[in-house]
Design an enzyme around this catalytic site. Structure first.
Site, PDB file in Angstrom:
ATOM      1  N   TYR A  64       0.922  -1.232   0.040  1.00 66.59           N
ATOM      2  CA  TYR A  64       0.006   0.073  -0.085  1.00 66.59           C
ATOM      3  C   TYR A  64       0.929   1.395  -0.106  1.00 66.59           C
ATOM      4  CZ  TYR A  64      -3.396  -3.196   1.748  1.00 66.59           C
ATOM      5  OH  TYR A  64      -4.226  -4.463   1.963  1.00 66.59           O
ATOM      6  N   HIS A 133       0.490 -12.150   1.546  1.00 67.19           N
ATOM      7  CA  HIS A 133      -0.515 -11.313   0.949  1.00 67.19           C
ATOM      8  C   HIS A 133      -1.333 -11.945  -0.302  1.00 67.19           C
ATOM      9  CE1 HIS A 133      -1.784  -7.008   0.110  1.00 67.19           C
ATOM     10  NE2 HIS A 133      -2.840  -7.576  -0.008  1.00 67.19           N
ATOM     11  N   SER A 213     -13.167  -5.834   3.156  1.00 69.64           N
ATOM     12  CA  SER A 213     -14.576  -5.264   2.141  1.00 69.64           C
ATOM     13  C   SER A 213     -15.850  -5.885   2.686  1.00 69.64           C
ATOM     14  CB  SER A 213     -14.162  -5.713   0.791  1.00 69.64           C
ATOM     15  OG  SER A 213     -13.056  -5.003   0.175  1.00 69.64           O
ATOM     16  N   PRO A 214     -15.858  -5.886   4.057  1.00 68.98           N
ATOM     17  CA  PRO A 214     -17.309  -6.139   4.753  1.00 68.98           C
ATOM     18  C   PRO A 214     -18.327  -5.550   4.411  1.00 68.98           C
ATOM     19  CG  PRO A 214     -16.058  -5.146   6.453  1.00 68.98           C
ATOM     20  CD  PRO A 214     -15.056  -5.298   5.201  1.00 68.98           C
ATOM     21  N   GLY A 216     -18.602  -4.526   1.330  1.00 67.53           N
ATOM     22  CA  GLY A 216     -18.931  -4.596  -0.226  1.00 67.53           C
ATOM     23  C   GLY A 216     -18.198  -3.497  -0.967  1.00 67.53           C
ATOM     24  N   ARG A 217     -16.773  -2.896  -0.481  1.00 67.06           N
ATOM     25  CA  ARG A 217     -16.217  -1.912  -1.042  1.00 67.06           C
ATOM     26  C   ARG A 217     -17.224  -0.763  -0.929  1.00 67.06           C
ATOM     27  NH1 ARG A 217     -11.560  -3.942  -3.040  1.00 67.06           N
ATOM     28  NH2 ARG A 217     -11.491  -6.238  -3.567  1.00 67.06           N
ATOM     29  N   GLY A 218     -17.869  -0.569  -0.146  1.00 64.57           N
ATOM     30  CA  GLY A 218     -18.684   0.644   0.301  1.00 64.57           C
ATOM     31  C   GLY A 218     -19.846   0.549  -0.275  1.00 64.57           C
ATOM     32  N   PHE A 219     -20.385  -0.553  -1.362  1.00 65.96           N
ATOM     33  CA  PHE A 219     -21.424  -0.646  -2.086  1.00 65.96           C
ATOM     34  C   PHE A 219     -22.685  -0.960  -0.930  1.00 65.96           C
ATOM     35  CE2 PHE A 219     -24.356  -2.221  -5.304  1.00 65.96           C
ATOM     36  CZ  PHE A 219     -24.296  -1.329  -6.468  1.00 65.96           C
TER      37      PHE A 219
END
Length: 336
Positions: A64, A133, A213-214, A216-219
């Site tokens: 990152y 990773h 991503s719990p 959903g990447r913000g979705f």
């Protein structure tokens, strides 16, 4: 100190808050700016607020930035290292100038090189949880894990884990040195590891799941209703799950989840996080804003009944196709 509940992560002795903080989006470069512009001042304030509330489990990786994210964490936790649980990852080969070579290197020599660099960038003499990773398909997992186990003996790493690997790989690795955690994408919208029996393997072996991503990447926050709602450089624009016809199918599912959240007087993002916790796993929602870290940590205090879980899983049942989670090139790195 906040009153966030603590949980055992795996069965090797590591205790962590019920949810962690994914720090990837807090810096520019690889992994950064993919959910909107990163701001160092705000990111540091977010980490410090998280620590105040008991959110002491911080997730990063050497790639990152590269390196920038680990250095940011070092800056943010000055004087508070002992209260933090730092998880970092290695494997994507990076040269000393921070250039990603985009191959995965799990060789013994690279394990040693990567950890020394991460320790320096994090400004610490130990990493609490150190993951590979992605799987290096050219190096036996036994060699990589043996080298990681040596880091534990040397006191440079306390616990080890893997990310995005199959049950077979987990079993092989765990025989060489006990794994504390496996990190994988897992949410109401992404349950592939459940379908493949990987969660059953983890349970059997006493290994924890750290779910990235719990939301959903913000979705799953329910604010995205049309493609124009995505910011210019939002990573979701290149992910099949959020493209074309699939986008609208998934919006319809999110809106059903939102109804359940509204009945409970919580946000749909909080509901998504609470679902992962209720399933017995440790989510690491990413954010770079104080407001959202407070909201996420509050989700750890939300109790869901079996009836709630059944209702949510009826909306998005196992086997429901919500779309691929990476574009084809990146999916190759996921070895499930």
């Amino acid at each position: 100190m906040g009153n966030i509940k603590e949980v055992k992560l795996g069965s090797q002795g590591l205790v962590v808050p019920a949810l962690g903080l994914g720090c990837m989006g807090m810096t520019t470069g690889f992994g950064g700016d993919i959910y909107g512009k990163a701001d160092e001042k705000e990111a540091i304030a977010t980490i410090r607020r998280s620590l105040e509330l008991g959110g002491t489990f911080l997730d990063t990786a050497d790639i990152y930035g590269p390196f920038l994210n680990e250095r940011l964490i070092s800056k943010a936790i000055q004087g508070e290292r002992e209260k933090c649980i730092i998880a970092s990852k290695f494997g994507y080969e990076i040269d000393d100038n921070g250039q990603g070579l985009w191959s995965i290197n799990g060789s013994k020599s690279y394990v040693k090189k990567a950890v020394e660099r991460s320790l320096k960038n994090l400004g610490t003499d130990y990493i609490d949880l150190y993951y590979l990773h992605r799987l290096d398909t050219n190096t036996p997992i036994e060699e990589t894990v043996e080298a990681m186990g040596e880091l534990v003996k040397e006191g440079k790493v306390k616990y080890i884990g893997l990310s995005e690997v199959s049950s077979e790989t987990i079993r092989k690795a765990h025989q060489i040195h006990p794994l504390t955690a496996v990190q994988s994408e897992y949410s109401l919208f992404e349950r592939q590891i459940e379908e493949l029996g990987i969660l059953d393997t983890l349970k059997e072996l006493g290994i924890g799941l750290v779910a990235y991503s719990p939301v959903g990447r913000g979705f799953l926050n329910g604010k995205i209703q049309k493609p124009e709602d995505l910011s210019e450089n939002d990573v979701k624009k290149i992910i099949p799950k959020y493209q074309g016809e699939q986008f609208y199918k998934n919006v319809a599912l999110v809106n059903e989840i939102k109804k359940v959240a509204e009945e409970k007087n919580i946000t749909s993002a909080q509901l998504a996080i609470a679902w992962v916790i209720a399933k017995g796993h440790t989510p690491i929602p990413g954010t770079k804003r104080v407001k959202y870290v407070e909201e996420n940590i509050a989700a750890a205090g939300i109790s869901l009944t079996q009836e709630d879980l059944n209702r949510l899983e009826k909306i998005v049942p196992l086997g429901n196709i919500t779309g691929d989670r990476y574009e084809e090139g990146l999916m190759k790195g996921v070895n499930l």
